[in-house]
Design a protein around this motif. Sequence first.
Motif, mmCIF file in Angstrom:
data_model
loop_
_atom_site.group_PDB
_atom_site.id
_atom_site.type_symbol
_atom_site.label_atom_id
_atom_site.label_comp_id
_atom_site.label_asym_id
_atom_site.label_seq_id
_atom_site.Cartn_x
_atom_site.Cartn_y
_atom_site.Cartn_z
ATOM 1 N N TRP A 71 0.920 -1.258 -0.078
ATOM 2 C CA TRP A 71 -0.047 -0.084 -0.071
ATOM 3 C C TRP A 71 0.801 1.414 0.002
ATOM 4 N N LYS A 72 0.849 2.046 -0.906
ATOM 5 C CA LYS A 72 1.796 3.161 -0.954
ATOM 6 C C LYS A 72 0.939 4.568 -0.613
ATOM 7 N N ALA A 73 1.456 5.309 0.296
ATOM 8 C CA ALA A 73 0.939 6.585 0.528
ATOM 9 C C ALA A 73 1.148 7.593 -0.455
ATOM 10 N N THR A 74 0.286 8.199 -1.131
ATOM 11 C CA THR A 74 0.575 8.858 -2.379
ATOM 12 C C THR A 74 0.275 10.657 -2.210
ATOM 13 N N SER A 75 -0.560 10.712 -1.126
ATOM 14 C CA SER A 75 -0.751 12.185 -0.741
ATOM 15 C C SER A 75 -1.065 12.622 0.418
ATOM 16 N N VAL A 76 -0.718 13.510 0.978
ATOM 17 C CA VAL A 76 -1.098 13.990 2.373
ATOM 18 C C VAL A 76 -1.214 15.462 2.498
ATOM 19 N N HIS A 91 -2.619 4.206 -2.881
ATOM 20 C CA HIS A 91 -2.633 3.436 -3.691
ATOM 21 C C HIS A 91 -2.644 2.091 -3.259
ATOM 22 N N THR A 92 -3.628 1.247 -3.406
ATOM 23 C CA THR A 92 -3.771 -0.515 -3.171
ATOM 24 C C THR A 92 -2.626 -1.027 -4.057
ATOM 25 N N PRO A 93 -2.511 -2.430 -3.576
ATOM 26 C CA PRO A 93 -1.746 -3.211 -4.304
ATOM 27 C C PRO A 93 -2.388 -3.489 -6.020
ATOM 28 N N ASP A 94 -3.613 -3.541 -5.913
ATOM 29 C CA ASP A 94 -4.006 -3.492 -7.478
ATOM 30 C C ASP A 94 -4.290 -2.296 -8.127
ATOM 31 N N GLY A 157 -12.965 5.374 -1.590
ATOM 32 C CA GLY A 157 -12.032 5.383 -2.730
ATOM 33 C C GLY A 157 -12.664 4.375 -3.798
ATOM 34 N N THR A 158 -12.011 4.197 -4.900
ATOM 35 C CA THR A 158 -12.388 3.399 -5.987
ATOM 36 C C THR A 158 -12.468 1.790 -5.821
ATOM 37 N N ALA A 159 -11.597 1.430 -4.611
ATOM 38 C CA ALA A 159 -11.124 0.090 -4.347
ATOM 39 C C ALA A 159 -12.348 -0.915 -3.832
ATOM 40 N N GLY A 160 -13.596 -0.186 -3.506
ATOM 41 C CA GLY A 160 -14.394 -1.280 -3.123
ATOM 42 C C GLY A 160 -14.259 -1.517 -1.698
ATOM 43 N N PHE A 161 -15.207 -2.292 -1.169
ATOM 44 C CA PHE A 161 -15.459 -2.399 0.038
ATOM 45 C C PHE A 161 -14.451 -3.208 0.775
ATOM 46 N N GLY A 162 -13.984 -4.143 0.247
ATOM 47 C CA GLY A 162 -13.040 -4.883 0.765
ATOM 48 C C GLY A 162 -11.679 -4.067 1.150
ATOM 49 N N PRO A 163 -10.969 -3.487 0.310
ATOM 50 C CA PRO A 163 -9.798 -2.605 0.939
ATOM 51 C C PRO A 163 -10.221 -1.581 1.572
ATOM 52 N N LEU A 164 -11.224 -0.984 1.556
ATOM 53 C CA LEU A 164 -11.829 0.115 2.218
ATOM 54 C C LEU A 164 -11.864 -0.436 3.856
#
Length: 174
Positions: A71-76, A91-94, A157-164
């Motif tokens: 999992w990459k932190a991309t903005s703060v 950004h998630t792994p996918d 986010g765009t990742a869906g409820f699993g990653p959320l």
Amino acid sequence: MAGSNGRQKTARDMILSLGLIMIAAWVIYLFIPHDDRAPDVKRVDYRVELLTARRAASYPVAAPEGLPSTWKATSVRFRGDEFDAWHLGFHTPDGEYVTIEQSTQRRSQFIDEASQGATETKVTEQIGGRTWIRYTGGRYDALVLKDAGGSTTVVAGTAGFGPLSTMAGALKLA
């Protein structure tokens, strides 16, 4: 007759010019590198901003602990002048996007902005010992922390409820 000969030369010259331009464009296309991969997303270090936000905010600021390094932190950012607004994006792994948003702004307005138009579903989840309410239908899906006390916390986010849910479970409030 003399006029038609000039027109034929003009048409022939235009066709030859067009052919040369197309050949030149093809050669240029061949020598320009093409990379169809998405650009590598740069990881940001958010520790300094997190410490600043935790000192300045009027509420416990949320940040993940124990997420995998994929999992990459991309903005703060922390904006104390705008309702003590805290933002941390990943950004998630996918390759999907997950953001943590917190603010003292009016709850309904903030949820609408943070989830980009999602609406409450009345579905709740117990994640990490806390109750989260699902929001869907906007640009992002979102989980909103119920009864945060002084602020509103949104994981969207765009990742869906699993990653959320993974992100919500990793959040530590301090």
